[in-house]
Design a protein around this motif. Sequence first.
Motif, PDB file in Angstrom:
ATOM      1  N   ILE A   8      -4.942 -11.416  -5.593  1.00 28.76           N
ATOM      2  CA  ILE A   8      -5.875 -10.946  -6.573  1.00 28.76           C
ATOM      3  C   ILE A   8      -7.159 -11.819  -6.506  1.00 28.76           C
ATOM      4  O   ILE A   8      -6.725 -13.276  -6.534  1.00 28.76           O
ATOM      5  CB  ILE A   8      -5.361 -10.788  -8.016  1.00 28.76           C
ATOM      6  N   VAL A   9      -8.157 -11.537  -6.555  1.00 29.24           N
ATOM      7  CA  VAL A   9      -9.546 -12.223  -6.673  1.00 29.24           C
ATOM      8  C   VAL A   9     -10.273 -11.968  -7.744  1.00 29.24           C
ATOM      9  O   VAL A   9     -10.547 -10.740  -7.953  1.00 29.24           O
ATOM     10  CB  VAL A   9     -10.477 -12.017  -5.217  1.00 29.24           C
ATOM     11  N   LEU A  10     -10.665 -12.835  -8.489  1.00 26.63           N
ATOM     12  CA  LEU A  10     -11.540 -12.511  -9.756  1.00 26.63           C
ATOM     13  C   LEU A  10     -12.991 -13.010  -9.306  1.00 26.63           C
ATOM     14  O   LEU A  10     -12.961 -14.116  -8.812  1.00 26.63           O
ATOM     15  CB  LEU A  10     -11.101 -13.126 -10.938  1.00 26.63           C
ATOM     16  N   PRO A  51      -5.588 -14.799 -11.593  1.00 27.96           N
ATOM     17  CA  PRO A  51      -5.899 -14.517 -10.066  1.00 27.96           C
ATOM     18  C   PRO A  51      -5.555 -15.385  -9.269  1.00 27.96           C
ATOM     19  O   PRO A  51      -5.337 -16.486  -9.676  1.00 27.96           O
ATOM     20  CB  PRO A  51      -7.321 -14.325 -10.057  1.00 27.96           C
ATOM     21  N   ASP A  52      -5.282 -14.922  -8.095  1.00 28.91           N
ATOM     22  CA  ASP A  52      -4.936 -16.141  -7.150  1.00 28.91           C
ATOM     23  C   ASP A  52      -5.887 -16.663  -6.558  1.00 28.91           C
ATOM     24  O   ASP A  52      -5.927 -17.835  -5.938  1.00 28.91           O
ATOM     25  CB  ASP A  52      -4.311 -15.217  -5.691  1.00 28.91           C
ATOM     26  N   ILE A  81      -5.830 -22.499 -10.997  1.00 32.67           N
ATOM     27  CA  ILE A  81      -6.392 -21.246 -10.087  1.00 32.67           C
ATOM     28  C   ILE A  81      -7.291 -21.972  -9.097  1.00 32.67           C
ATOM     29  O   ILE A  81      -8.268 -22.596  -9.588  1.00 32.67           O
ATOM     30  CB  ILE A  81      -7.047 -20.212 -11.097  1.00 32.67           C
ATOM     31  N   PRO A  82      -7.211 -21.668  -7.919  1.00 33.47           N
ATOM     32  CA  PRO A  82      -8.196 -22.195  -7.091  1.00 33.47           C
ATOM     33  C   PRO A  82      -9.481 -21.384  -7.184  1.00 33.47           C
ATOM     34  O   PRO A  82      -9.552 -20.265  -7.711  1.00 33.47           O
ATOM     35  CB  PRO A  82      -7.640 -21.647  -5.550  1.00 33.47           C
ATOM     36  N   ILE A  83     -10.812 -22.363  -7.253  1.00 37.19           N
ATOM     37  CA  ILE A  83     -11.959 -21.776  -7.448  1.00 37.19           C
ATOM     38  C   ILE A  83     -12.706 -22.160  -6.357  1.00 37.19           C
ATOM     39  O   ILE A  83     -12.933 -23.226  -5.909  1.00 37.19           O
ATOM     40  CB  ILE A  83     -12.468 -22.590  -8.746  1.00 37.19           C
ATOM     41  N   LEU A 123      -7.424 -20.812   0.521  1.00 41.46           N
ATOM     42  CA  LEU A 123      -7.283 -21.043  -0.759  1.00 41.46           C
ATOM     43  C   LEU A 123      -5.864 -20.362  -1.406  1.00 41.46           C
ATOM     44  O   LEU A 123      -5.142 -20.880  -2.044  1.00 41.46           O
ATOM     45  CB  LEU A 123      -8.423 -20.773  -1.724  1.00 41.46           C
ATOM     46  N   VAL A 124      -5.774 -18.990  -0.958  1.00 39.67           N
ATOM     47  CA  VAL A 124      -4.526 -18.455  -1.215  1.00 39.67           C
ATOM     48  C   VAL A 124      -3.236 -18.967  -0.637  1.00 39.67           C
ATOM     49  O   VAL A 124      -2.431 -19.399  -1.387  1.00 39.67           O
ATOM     50  CB  VAL A 124      -4.465 -16.796  -0.883  1.00 39.67           C
ATOM     51  N   ALA A 125      -3.316 -19.239   0.489  1.00 35.89           N
ATOM     52  CA  ALA A 125      -2.434 -19.867   1.228  1.00 35.89           C
ATOM     53  C   ALA A 125      -1.725 -21.389   0.820  1.00 35.89           C
ATOM     54  O   ALA A 125      -0.726 -21.614   0.645  1.00 35.89           O
ATOM     55  CB  ALA A 125      -2.651 -20.079   2.828  1.00 35.89           C
ATOM     56  N   GLN A 126      -2.883 -22.305   0.396  1.00 32.99           N
ATOM     57  CA  GLN A 126      -2.833 -23.494  -0.169  1.00 32.99           C
ATOM     58  C   GLN A 126      -2.157 -23.659  -1.571  1.00 32.99           C
ATOM     59  O   GLN A 126      -1.506 -24.431  -1.796  1.00 32.99           O
ATOM     60  CB  GLN A 126      -3.888 -24.316   0.023  1.00 32.99           C
ATOM     61  N   HIS A 127      -2.284 -22.572  -2.438  1.00 29.70           N
ATOM     62  CA  HIS A 127      -1.778 -22.489  -3.435  1.00 29.70           C
ATOM     63  C   HIS A 127      -0.767 -21.497  -3.861  1.00 29.70           C
ATOM     64  O   HIS A 127      -0.751 -21.208  -5.263  1.00 29.70           O
ATOM     65  CB  HIS A 127      -3.184 -22.284  -4.430  1.00 29.70           C
ATOM     66  N   SER A 128      -0.139 -20.889  -3.006  1.00 33.67           N
ATOM     67  CA  SER A 128       1.157 -19.891  -2.863  1.00 33.67           C
ATOM     68  C   SER A 128       2.409 -20.667  -3.038  1.00 33.67           C
ATOM     69  O   SER A 128       2.385 -21.707  -2.562  1.00 33.67           O
ATOM     70  CB  SER A 128       0.631 -18.508  -2.329  1.00 33.67           C
TER      71      SER A 128
END
Length: 128
Positions: A8-10, A51-52, A81-83, A123-128
């Motif tokens: 999910i992207v906000l 969100p991811d 949350i990564p920004i 960012l999703v890969a680094q923070h999941s």
Amino acid sequence: MNKARKPIVLLAEDEPNITFSLSFILERAGFEVQTTSDGAQVESQARSMLPDVLILDLMLPNKSGFDVLRDIRKSKETAHIPILVLSAKAQERDLQRAKDNGANQYMTKPFSNAEVVKTVQELVAQHS
């Protein structure tokens, strides 16, 4: 068959054309996209949906992106949350201020669609 959840992207952006184009390219890349155009609503939306990735414009109505960034980083619920800051502000001091307030990445407008997708995927890969 159990389908994997889409990341999910906000997207916090007040320019309708940018919101539309980013939503389109991110959805095509396999993300679920939620949007807001009001700076005052970003933090509550981030808290409720976790969100991811958050894509954050710095110049939003009712609350600046810098203030949103600072407040999201202060809250233990949303601090992880990564920004990705996506802004027309291209001055070095703006980039530094965003980084100092907790931005993971900073891109200036105009941006490359492919670069935005790649950065969000990273960012999703680094923070999941």
